[in-house]
Design a protein around this motif. Structure first.
Motif, short mmCIF file in Angstrom:
data_model
loop_
_atom_site.label_atom_id
_atom_site.label_comp_id
_atom_site.label_asym_id
_atom_site.label_seq_id
_atom_site.Cartn_x
_atom_site.Cartn_y
_atom_site.Cartn_z
N ALA A 1 0.83 -1.20 0.00
CA ALA A 1 0.00 0.00 0.00
C ALA A 1 0.87 1.26 0.00
CB ALA A 1 -0.93 0.00 1.21
N LEU A 2 1.93 1.24 0.78
CA LEU A 2 2.84 2.38 0.82
C LEU A 2 3.60 2.54 -0.49
CD1 LEU A 2 4.22 2.01 4.46
CD2 LEU A 2 2.45 3.59 3.63
N GLU A 3 3.94 1.41 -1.13
CA GLU A 3 4.61 1.49 -2.43
C GLU A 3 3.70 2.10 -3.49
OE1 GLU A 3 7.63 1.22 -3.26
OE2 GLU A 3 8.43 0.39 -1.41
N ALA A 4 2.41 1.81 -3.42
CA ALA A 4 1.46 2.41 -4.36
C ALA A 4 1.43 3.92 -4.19
CB ALA A 4 0.07 1.81 -4.15
N ALA A 5 1.51 4.38 -2.95
CA ALA A 5 1.53 5.82 -2.69
C ALA A 5 2.83 6.44 -3.19
CB ALA A 5 1.36 6.08 -1.19
N ARG A 6 3.94 5.76 -2.94
CA ARG A 6 5.23 6.26 -3.41
C ARG A 6 5.28 6.35 -4.93
NH1 ARG A 6 7.36 2.36 0.89
NH2 ARG A 6 8.38 3.67 2.48
N ALA A 7 4.61 5.39 -5.58
CA ALA A 7 4.63 5.33 -7.05
C ALA A 7 3.74 6.38 -7.70
CB ALA A 7 4.21 3.94 -7.51
N GLY A 8 2.92 7.05 -6.91
CA GLY A 8 2.03 8.06 -7.47
C GLY A 8 0.81 7.48 -8.17
N PHE A 9 0.41 6.28 -7.78
CA PHE A 9 -0.77 5.66 -8.39
C PHE A 9 -2.02 6.47 -8.02
CE2 PHE A 9 1.37 1.21 -8.42
CZ PHE A 9 2.09 1.58 -9.54
#
Length: 266
Positions: free
Chosen positions: A150-158
């Motif tokens: 979930a945090l990676e999705a935020a970091r990726a700008g999804f």
């Protein structure tokens, strides 16, 4: 006579409420979708009495893959008026049979963040096309391995407006690449979790502060890893254990977060 009329009116109101509630039913289904040529199998839950587009919550599973833990969360969210979609990172039919197998799969994706993020993007693309969903109001959440996701999705700008981690890993291979984080974040952490030690917590906070992220970080005393999962047992000395208080409090904090970020229209 007035008492009788009042009683009849009350009973009539009760009957009306019961009938109204009977029209609302949570529907669930397993659904297939694709990431390139790979077939994935997720779990969808929604209230079929709601006809207008509504917010969606995408759920990223823990290291054992999509289980009843995520399905139960999806159904609870559907009861609150959300479309809930528990995604599949590993692929249709790929379900670890042991912690050792789960560890290998989770390590594979955590070591290949590009592929990890792509699996999440495939799920977000899939659910955003659902006619029941308002694609501008999607939140992604996850448990343990899924909290990392979930945090990676935020970091990726999804295209999500919020990201929530329940007892997830907080580190990323290249934190210096996190220049900005637009979704609001809620991180719920076991205060004595040996799997996510203090240096990792401090590194995450520095990363988020540098990225000017809007985040909340809650640490639950006495809680270790997997504190929302009853199947984790009740022995904190093992580093993974269920904690009833942390489970209950974290769900309430999550509900408050949803009501702020993507409230359901009444």
């Amino acid at each position: 006579m007035k008492i009788v009329v009042a009683l009849m009116a009350a009973l009539g109101l009760q009957w009306f409420v019961m009938c109204s509630n009977s029209n609302a039913a949570v529907k669930t289904e397993s659904v297939e979708y694709k990431d390139g040529k790979t077939t994935l199998e997720g779990f969808l839950a929604y209230d079929d009495a709601v006809t207008s587009p509504r917010p969606a919550v995408v759920i990223v599973h823990q290291w054992m893959g999509l289980t009843d833990h995520e399905r139960n969360s999806a159904q609870r969210l559907a009861q609150q008026g959300y479309v809930a979609f528990a995604l599949d990172i590993y692929g249709k039919g790929v379900r670890p049979g042991s912690p050792q197998e789960a560890g290998k799969l989770a390590t594979q994706y955590k070591g290949d963040i590009k592929s990890f993020r792509q699996r999440e993007k495939a799920a977000l693309d899939f659910i955003s096309k659902n006619k029941k969903v308002d694609p501008k109001r999607i939140v992604i959440i996850g448990y343990c391995f899924g909290g990392t996701g979930a945090l990676e999705a935020a970091r990726a700008g999804f295209p999500v407006v919020g990201a929530v981690s329940f007892h997830g890993g907080l580190s990323t291979p290249n934190p210096q690449e996190t220049k900005s984080v637009k979704p609001k974040l809620l991180v719920m952490h076991g205060a004595i979790d040996p799997n996510v030690p203090l240096p990792e917590v401090e590194g995450f906070m520095k990363e988020m502060n540098d990225a000017k992220a809007d985040y909340q970080f809650i640490a639950y005393s006495g809680a270790v890893h997997a504190f929302t999962q009853k199947e984790a047992g009740n022995d904190p000395s093992k580093g993974v254990a269920y904690n009833e208080a942390a489970d209950r409090r974290s769900w309430q904090a999550f509900m408050d977060f949803l009501h702020e970020v993507v409230p359901v229209s009444k």
